[in-house]
Design a protein around this motif. Structure first.
Motif, mmCIF file in Angstrom:
data_model
loop_
_atom_site.group_PDB
_atom_site.id
_atom_site.type_symbol
_atom_site.label_atom_id
_atom_site.label_comp_id
_atom_site.label_asym_id
_atom_site.label_seq_id
_atom_site.Cartn_x
_atom_site.Cartn_y
_atom_site.Cartn_z
ATOM 1 N N CYS A 170 0.829 -1.212 0.000
ATOM 2 C CA CYS A 170 0.000 0.000 0.000
ATOM 3 C C CYS A 170 0.862 1.260 0.000
ATOM 4 O O CYS A 170 0.577 2.225 -0.724
ATOM 5 C CB CYS A 170 -0.926 -0.001 1.210
ATOM 6 N N GLU A 171 1.913 1.271 0.810
ATOM 7 C CA GLU A 171 2.793 2.437 0.877
ATOM 8 C C GLU A 171 3.442 2.704 -0.481
ATOM 9 O O GLU A 171 3.545 3.856 -0.923
ATOM 10 C CB GLU A 171 3.866 2.216 1.951
ATOM 11 N N LEU A 201 0.808 3.962 -3.054
ATOM 12 C CA LEU A 201 0.468 5.366 -2.837
ATOM 13 C C LEU A 201 1.451 6.295 -3.542
ATOM 14 O O LEU A 201 1.107 7.420 -3.926
ATOM 15 C CB LEU A 201 0.446 5.681 -1.336
ATOM 16 N N GLU A 202 2.673 5.821 -3.715
ATOM 17 C CA GLU A 202 3.702 6.599 -4.417
ATOM 18 C C GLU A 202 3.757 6.226 -5.903
ATOM 19 O O GLU A 202 4.747 6.505 -6.589
ATOM 20 C CB GLU A 202 5.064 6.352 -3.759
ATOM 21 N N ARG A 228 -3.575 6.810 7.338
ATOM 22 C CA ARG A 228 -3.885 6.201 6.051
ATOM 23 C C ARG A 228 -5.374 5.943 5.876
ATOM 24 O O ARG A 228 -5.802 5.361 4.884
ATOM 25 C CB ARG A 228 -3.111 4.893 5.891
ATOM 26 N N LEU A 267 -5.667 0.254 -4.693
ATOM 27 C CA LEU A 267 -4.559 1.080 -5.151
ATOM 28 C C LEU A 267 -3.866 0.494 -6.377
ATOM 29 O O LEU A 267 -2.881 1.067 -6.864
ATOM 30 C CB LEU A 267 -3.542 1.263 -4.023
#
Length: 418
Positions: free
Chosen positions: A35-36, A39-40, A78, A153
């Motif tokens: 997820c991190e 997100l980028e 988040r 995502l």
């Protein structure tokens, strides 16, 4: 468990795209890292050995894990905290019930309970208002929420894809799973204590051998009234009854039974339970059982070229105190933005190396925290004497505050959350 749309190993096309990052393991750490990265705007593939994410052990009382303050804060930022049914489980089931008017249990260290009323919360003025310092999370639910967010995502999750090995080149990593190969710029092993990525990557995994075999099981019992609630250290080990029929044992056999890989039978468990508890309790029907140890090991390096480790793949220890999940989530938070910046060419020179520099000391600290608890729970006179002294210290305001800060992660340096 709510349905999650996953890309299954059997149904994927044979055409393999190039991913920015391939993650081994779809547990909470691997999914949170995915997820991190997503997100980028990184292209992420998660490969998971298990075809089905569901497990009965994850949905039982001993499938609960404590979330510390940094993890709670990260989930809140988040937008994931409200998706978890956490606030209904703020009471810790592992420390036994409280009588009316008694102090409220806040957690434990080696089974020694510390209480909310003894903790000086003014020591942490930066703790966000409205967010608790600790909560309990069901592992199955946490994985479900993280997997759903990852899919939203654009993360590709492949279940039933067991990694057999990989080849690392200067500009890519080729991962082999079954009859297929997957190409990524980076590979992160989040595949647990028996990590294939760690073993195939030649990482040194240093540490200490176990002192006990731990047993976790669900059963129908007769004579269970002889068992005290909560965690009980005896002259022969430890037993914990979180709820009727849900038992945890620690038998100080040097981890021999667990490491032998023997089946956990009803008769064996009954013998161990009776010996440790000193009671005649009978296991009428055994439903589920698993074993574990307090083996404590840590990768000496978290990175080898384009291959990195996070979570239990990087460090293992006894689950006493439940800090493994939080340590792994912290790894994911620290690594995610740094790896994304590296992928996209935005990172300063040496940024990715700070992952090792910042997270390895915290991992070593948690391993020692776990070892200290085991030392206090040994069934010998020296440990009992030391345990009594530590218990007295924990009953003071300074002692309770120190232990709470360690257990809740309030003494940990803040991590960057973009």
């Amino acid at each position: 468990m709510p349905d999650i749309v996953n890309h299954t190993f059997e149904n994927m096309s044979t055409a393999q795209p190039h991913y920015d990052v391939i993650i081994a393991g779809a547990g909470p750490v691997g999914l949170f890292l995915a997820c991190e990265l997503a997100l980028e705007r990184c292209a992420v593939l998660v490969l998971e050995q298990a075809a089905d994410p569901d497990s009965p052990l994850k949905r039982m009382p001993f499938g609960l894990r404590g979330l510390s303050a940094p993890s709670i804060g990260a989930l809140h930022r988040r937008g994931l905290l409200d998706a978890l049914d956490l606030h209904q489980r703020m009471k810790n089931p592992f420390v036994g019930p409280s009588s009316p008017g008694a102090k409220r249990p806040a957690g434990h260290f080696a089974g020694l309970v510390f209480h909310h009323e003894d903790i000086d919360m003014s020591q942490w003025p930066d703790q966000p208002d409205g967010l608790p310092a600790s909560l309990l999370s069901e592992m199955a639910e946490l994985e479900t929420v993280l997997a759903r967010r990852a899919c939203e995502l654009g993360v590709t999750i492949r279940r039933g894809a067991a990694i057999a090995g990989f080849d690392q080149e200067p500009d890519r990593v080729t991962v082999h799973a079954g009859d297929e190969t997957f190409v990524g710029g980076w590979l992160v092993g989040c595949d647990g204590a028996r990590s294939i990525v760690r073993k195939a990557g030649g990482f040194d995994f240093a540490g200490t051998e176990p002192e006990f075999t731990g047993y976790t099981f669900s059963a129908e019992l007769s004579g269970a009234a002889a068992l005290k609630p909560g965690r009980n250290v005896t002259a022969r080990g430890m037993y914990l009854q979180s709820q009727p029929g849900f038992i945890v044992l620690q038998a100080f056999d040097g981890g021999a039974f667990h490491d032998a890989g023997l089946p956990v039978t009803r008769e064996h468990l009954q013998d161990v339970l009776r010996r440790i508890s000193g009671s005649d309790v009978t296991i009428e029907t055994l439903h589920l059982a698993t074993t574990w140890t307090d083996r404590a090991r840590q990768a000496t390096a978290y990175r080898n070229g384009r291959v990195l480790l996070a979570g239990d793949a990087a460090h293992i220890h006894s689950p006493l105190g439940g800090q493994g999940l939080n340590l792994g989530l912290g790894d994911a938070l620290n690594l995610g933005w740094k790896l994304a910046a590296t992928v996209q060419g935005r990172a300063s020179e040496g940024l990715l190396d700070t992952y090792q520099a910042e997270r390895h000391p915290l991992g070593a600290r948690v391993l020692d925290w776990s070892r200290a608890q085991v030392a206090l729970m040994r069934p010998d006179p020296g440990a009992r004497a030391l345990r009594a002294i530590v218990g007295d210290l924990m009953a003071t305001r300074d002692g309770a505050t120190y232990v709470a800060g360690r257990v809740w992660g309030l003494g940990t340096a803040a991590v960057r959350i973009a």
